[in-house]
Enzyme design. Structure first.
Site, mmCIF file in Angstrom:
data_model
loop_
_atom_site.group_PDB
_atom_site.id
_atom_site.type_symbol
_atom_site.label_atom_id
_atom_site.label_comp_id
_atom_site.label_asym_id
_atom_site.label_seq_id
_atom_site.Cartn_x
_atom_site.Cartn_y
_atom_site.Cartn_z
ATOM 1 N N HIS A 1 -6.500 -6.901 -0.219
ATOM 2 C CA HIS A 1 -6.656 -5.463 -0.461
ATOM 3 C C HIS A 1 -5.897 -5.067 -1.731
ATOM 4 O O HIS A 1 -4.930 -5.729 -2.118
ATOM 5 C CB HIS A 1 -6.143 -4.686 0.749
ATOM 6 N N ASP B 1 -4.668 -12.546 3.604
ATOM 7 C CA ASP B 1 -5.876 -12.034 4.244
ATOM 8 C C ASP B 1 -7.147 -12.256 3.424
ATOM 9 O O ASP B 1 -8.217 -11.780 3.800
ATOM 10 C CB ASP B 1 -5.726 -10.554 4.612
ATOM 11 N N ASP C 1 -2.946 -10.333 -2.160
ATOM 12 C CA ASP C 1 -3.456 -9.776 -0.900
ATOM 13 C C ASP C 1 -4.906 -9.342 -1.149
ATOM 14 O O ASP C 1 -5.247 -8.874 -2.234
ATOM 15 C CB ASP C 1 -2.600 -8.573 -0.507
ATOM 16 N N HIS D 1 0.822 -1.225 0.000
ATOM 17 C CA HIS D 1 0.000 0.000 0.000
ATOM 18 C C HIS D 1 0.849 1.265 0.000
ATOM 19 O O HIS D 1 0.314 2.369 -0.176
ATOM 20 C CB HIS D 1 -0.908 0.052 1.230
HETATM 21 ZN ZN ZN Z 1 -4.185 -6.837 2.893
#
Ligand code: ZN
Length: 366
Positions: free
Chosen positions: A181, A267, A179, A142
């Protein structure tokens, strides 16, 4: 040749301050009794420990690394960001961006986290190891060049890749981010470049909110080299298999990279507190197998996985073990005790068909 595992205990000593899940303690947020912030060392430590207890660790080349240097970081981050991060870290810690608190000394630990990825890329490229898993922490995907974000303090994978481009003449790279996200930081670094294909498979509009749309395809010379694959919340194992078959694997094959890097968040598993997907350890096992097979077919087997998110402390180790078992082509006696439960919780056939149709429609427009 062996699979290498890159780890440094100091990465688990990075702190995130007094938080409960992702909320700063105070007001109506009660201080936690346990791990506190979701991005705690616990899931990573349990993963590392399961590798040892399962017996797999004995068959891995266990390696550390030097921290990434300031020059390494400057290939990706502006000096102003590094100076701000370092100054806060030298004081009592702070937050140099969005959802990315850190404690004293986290700058040096983040440099180490990126350094582990840097060495892994170098070792895979030199042929010293067959492939690699990097248990980096803090995570990186991120982190924007000019701002930390989402628990990520340095862009670990881009720092590693750009170091290898400077010293090893590394060419084309595919970064496959599973991931849960969106891999917005990696996307931002490479959005207008044609030497790096960035693919992110993620829960639609989970984090960062409103980002990671399928329409974000890159810009300028990088047009077409960014591929977002947003999945509907509640999707499980088959959604990931379909995303691989219809979009991710064809895109990597067509790009013909010299190296594949997996941004390995764990995740998407059904127990994660920060997402709403239903993947399980067999999902991660099969994704790893497919990427490894593809790497063998198109880029001499050069592949490594760099750890990202994953906050379900009990589930993460079994998902991570499955990835490492596939990379090293070795099975331990461990059976994932959560697998059967998650397999019974998969979405119904009509939802799976709807998700597959959406993916097929996206594939038609590429
Ligand atoms: Zn994540």
């Amino acid at each position: 040749m062996t699979t290498a595992f890159y780890f440094d205990e100091r990465c688990l000593w990075h702190t995130t301050g007094e938080h409960a899940l992702i909320l700063p303690v105070g007001g109506y947020v009660q201080p936690p009794s346990g791990a506190g912030h979701a991005e705690s060392p616990e899931s990573k430590r349990r993963f590392k420990n399961l590798l040892e207890v399962s017996g797999i660790a004995a068959h891995l080349s266990w390696r550390g690394a030097e921290p990434a240097s300031r020059d390494d970081m400057l290939r990706v981050h502006p000096a102003a960001y590094l100076d701000q991060f370092k100054a806060l870290s030298d004081a009592d810690g702070g937050n140099a961006g969005i959802y990315s608190p850190f404690g004293p000394g986290s700058f040096e630990i983040a440099a180490l986290s990126a350094g582990l990825a840097k060495r892994a890329v170098a070792d895979v490229l030199s042929g010293e190891v067959a492939n690699a898993y990097v248990l980096s922490r803090p995570p990186g995907h991120h982190c924007l060049p000019e701002q930390s974000m989402g628990f990520c303090l340095l862009a670990n994978i881009p720092i590693a890749l750009e170091a290898a481009r400077a010293s090893h003449g590394l060419g084309r790279v595919a970064v496959l981010d599973w991931d849960v996200h969106h891999g917005n930081g990696t996307q931002a670094v490479y959005y207008d470049r044609d030497d790096t294909l960035t693919i992110s498979i993620h829960q639609e509009t989970c984090f960062p909110p409103g980002q990671g749309l399928a329409s974000e395809r890159g810009a300028g010379p990088g047009q077409g080299t960014n591929l977002n694959i947003p999945l509907l919340p509640g999707g499980g194992h088959q959604a990931y298999m379909d995303a691989f078959e219809l979009l991710a694997l064809p895109a990597i094959r067509s790009f013909a990279p010299d190296l594949i890097v997996i941004a390995c968040g764990l995740d998407a598993n059904g127990f994660d507190p920060l997402a709403r997907m239903l993947a399980h350890s067999e999902t991660f096992r099969q994704m790893t197998r497919q990427v490894k097979d593809l790497a063998a077919e198109i880029c001499g087997g050069r592949v490594l996985a760099v750890h990202e998110g994953g906050y379900a402390e009990v589930a993460v180790p079994f998902c991570g073990l499955a990835v490492v078992e596939e990379l090293s082509e070795r099975r331990s006696p461990v059976q994932d005790p959560l697998l059967e439960l998650l397999q019974t919780q998969q979405p119904p056939a009509d939802m799976i068909a709807f998700q597959r149709a959406r993916l097929a429609q996206q594939a038609q427009h590429i």
